[in-house]
Motif scaffolding. Structure first.
Motif, short mmCIF file in Angstrom:
data_model
loop_
_atom_site.label_atom_id
_atom_site.label_comp_id
_atom_site.label_asym_id
_atom_site.label_seq_id
_atom_site.Cartn_x
_atom_site.Cartn_y
_atom_site.Cartn_z
N GLY A 177 -3.88 7.98 -3.27
CA GLY A 177 -3.89 9.27 -3.06
C GLY A 177 -3.09 9.27 -1.75
N LEU A 178 -3.52 8.33 -0.86
CA LEU A 178 -3.08 8.36 0.55
C LEU A 178 -2.97 6.73 0.92
CD1 LEU A 178 -2.21 10.61 2.75
CD2 LEU A 178 -4.70 9.95 3.68
N TRP A 179 -2.21 6.59 1.86
CA TRP A 179 -2.08 5.23 2.72
C TRP A 179 -1.74 5.51 4.23
CZ3 TRP A 179 -4.18 0.64 1.53
CH2 TRP A 179 -3.86 -0.43 2.19
N PRO A 180 -2.51 4.99 5.31
CA PRO A 180 -2.14 5.05 6.42
C PRO A 180 -1.39 3.65 7.13
CG PRO A 180 -4.70 4.42 6.19
CD PRO A 180 -4.03 4.33 4.70
N PRO A 181 -0.16 3.77 7.12
CA PRO A 181 0.51 2.68 7.58
C PRO A 181 0.20 1.87 8.77
CG PRO A 181 1.84 4.09 6.54
CD PRO A 181 0.73 4.93 6.81
N LEU A 182 0.25 0.51 8.86
CA LEU A 182 -0.01 -0.12 10.17
C LEU A 182 0.94 -0.75 10.67
CD1 LEU A 182 -0.40 -3.47 9.67
CD2 LEU A 182 -2.42 -2.71 8.65
N ARG A 225 -1.90 -5.32 -5.70
CA ARG A 225 -1.26 -4.08 -6.80
C ARG A 225 -2.38 -4.42 -8.10
NH1 ARG A 225 3.04 -1.18 -8.39
NH2 ARG A 225 3.64 -1.33 -6.56
N ALA A 226 -2.39 -5.75 -8.50
CA ALA A 226 -3.26 -5.90 -9.72
C ALA A 226 -4.83 -5.20 -9.44
CB ALA A 226 -3.41 -7.21 -10.09
N ALA A 227 -5.27 -5.66 -8.30
CA ALA A 227 -6.57 -5.07 -7.94
C ALA A 227 -6.85 -3.75 -8.01
CB ALA A 227 -7.24 -5.73 -6.66
N CYS A 228 -5.66 -2.94 -7.20
CA CYS A 228 -5.62 -1.37 -7.31
C CYS A 228 -5.69 -0.97 -8.78
CB CYS A 228 -4.53 -1.01 -6.54
SG CYS A 228 -4.27 0.66 -6.56
N ILE A 229 -4.58 -1.48 -9.59
CA ILE A 229 -4.47 -0.91 -10.71
C ILE A 229 -5.67 -1.16 -11.78
CG2 ILE A 229 -2.90 -1.00 -12.97
CD1 ILE A 229 -0.70 -1.20 -11.05
N GLY A 267 0.85 -1.31 0.04
CA GLY A 267 -0.08 0.06 -0.07
C GLY A 267 0.91 1.26 0.03
N VAL A 268 1.81 1.10 0.94
CA VAL A 268 2.89 2.46 0.81
C VAL A 268 3.44 2.54 -0.69
CG1 VAL A 268 4.96 3.40 1.89
CG2 VAL A 268 3.05 2.24 3.27
N ALA A 269 3.93 1.43 -1.20
CA ALA A 269 4.61 1.48 -2.46
C ALA A 269 3.53 2.03 -3.58
CB ALA A 269 5.02 0.06 -2.83
N LEU A 270 2.29 1.57 -3.45
CA LEU A 270 1.42 2.05 -4.45
C LEU A 270 1.36 3.62 -4.17
CD1 LEU A 270 -1.20 -1.04 -4.37
CD2 LEU A 270 0.06 -0.15 -6.32
#
Length: 381
Positions: free
Chosen positions: A71-76, A325-329, A61-64
């Motif tokens: 647009g944003l990602w909140p790391p855990l 990644r595939a789902a996101c893109i 998520g961070v890499a994406l």
């Protein structure tokens, strides 16, 4: 004592429920051992698998986001044990109300990869149907989900159900009025809700010691509910205390407050720079308490083939990350006017007017995105 804990109270673990220390050594506890008596080596390996996969998904998520796909990602990262241990204590019919950081909880509830990223990519107003996973979509307003959890739990009680709700929030949210109001309502009506505070030491850039000079779990005393403080990097202890709190709720004994002492290893979100407010020494000290490493060390002591387990889980995590990644893109941009489709359950004239005005605005542009009625070079029309 650290800069994020000037009182020296909030990172002390001697008064905290801990079953597995940072070296992987198991500590007997007569009060909580019975609650995890069913957790054998195979079950521990499954918890290890959960944590490794969600850490890998988080890194993806961070890499994406860094690559412009989100647009944003909140790391855990660092909070895997708190989220996995508590989530695995839940029943399917329990209902979850989370903040924006509980990606691991959503993953355990069966939310598909596309649902984990669609909001952050901006292709949907919410990632999933709450009733398909018994988990509300992430709440951005700090602490508001605690009120939702209390209200839903009150409804469960009135319906005669023995299901419960759980509300996740951070240490910073405990200073919000919404959380205090939720604690009042839950206590007054003995609602079957677990308030799960992940004390990750920082409310964005403000240290937890600034807003509380004592453990956050003690705030529960003022609301006549038990406050339980647990080592949030110990997945076994988190599982145990959450099971205890859920059992109280199911028996009609009312709400509980859990403070899971953990640490946010990354930034508050990918828009944050944590190097501006915390030190490398602090980060290194918490890295020694890594929740995944201690479970692996415990499994090693139990005679498990940890090298083989690591290889197997790493491959599974890599596949999960590739799927994310595939789902996101692969997420398609929605039609512009669809933003108005689900604002209200019923037709609303105010929203209809907004839709019409926006449609007229879009009609000003041709297919290339430039204004169809003319434009002024180098500036606005």
């Amino acid at each position: 004592m650290t800069p994020s804990d000037p009182t020296g109270l909030l990172t002390e673990l001697d008064e905290t429920v801990q079953l597995v220390d940072q070296t992987g050594r198991r500590h007997p506890n007569p009060d909580y051992d019975p609650w995890v008596a069913d957790v054998d080596a195979a079950a521990l390996a499954r918890l290890y698998r959960d944590m490794v996969i969600v850490r890998r998904l988080d890194a993806e998520g961070v890499a994406l986001q860094r690559q412009g796909q989100l647009g944003l990602w909140p790391p855990l990262s660092g909070q895997e044990a708190a989220q996995i241990g508590s989530a695995r204590a839940l029943r399917a019919d329990d209902f979850v109300f989370s903040s924006y950081r509980e990606m691991a909880v959503a993953w355990t509830r069966g939310v598909p990869s596309a649902g984990l990223v669609s909001e952050w990519r901006g292709t949907a107003a919410s990632g999933w149907n709450p009733y398909e996973h018994n988990m509300a979509v992430p709440q951005i307003i700090i602490g508001a989900q605690s009120l939702h959890a209390a209200g839903y739990a009150m409804g469960l009680g009135w319906d005669g159900s023995d299901a419960a709700t759980i509300s996740y929030f951070g240490d910073g949210a405990t200073s919000e009025g919404d959380v205090s109001e939720a604690l009042v309502f839950a206590s007054s009506f003995r609602a079957p809700v677990v308030f799960f505070c992940q004390n990750n030491q920082w409310a964005i850039s403000e240290p937890v010691g600034l807003q509380s000079h004592q453990p956050l779990a003690r705030r529960a005393d003022g609301f006549a509910m038990p406050g339980i403080r647990v080592d949030g990097n110990d997945v076994l202890a988190v599982l145990a205390v959450t099971r205890v709190a859920l059992e109280r709720a199911r028996k009609g004994e009312g709400p509980s407050f859990i403070e899971a002492v953990t640490y946010r290893m990354g930034p508050h979100t990918t828009a944050d720079d944590p190097t501006r407010y915390r030190t490398d020494e602090e980060l290194a000290a918490w890295r020694e308490r890594d929740p995944i490493a201690r479970v692996l060390a415990l499994l090693d002591g139990l005679g498990v083939d940890v090298a083989g387990l690591e290889r197997e889980v790493a491959a599974e995590a890599a596949d999960a990350a590739a799927e994310l990644r595939a789902a996101c893109i692969g997420l398609a941009d929605p039609p512009p006017l669809s933003v108005f489709d689900h604002v209200y359950a019923e037709p609303n004239s105010h929203v209809d007017g907004q839709r019409e005005r926006y449609a007229r605005y879009l009609a000003m542009f041709d297919e290339s995105g430039t204004e169809a009625s003319g434009r002024v070079e180098g500036g606005a029309r």
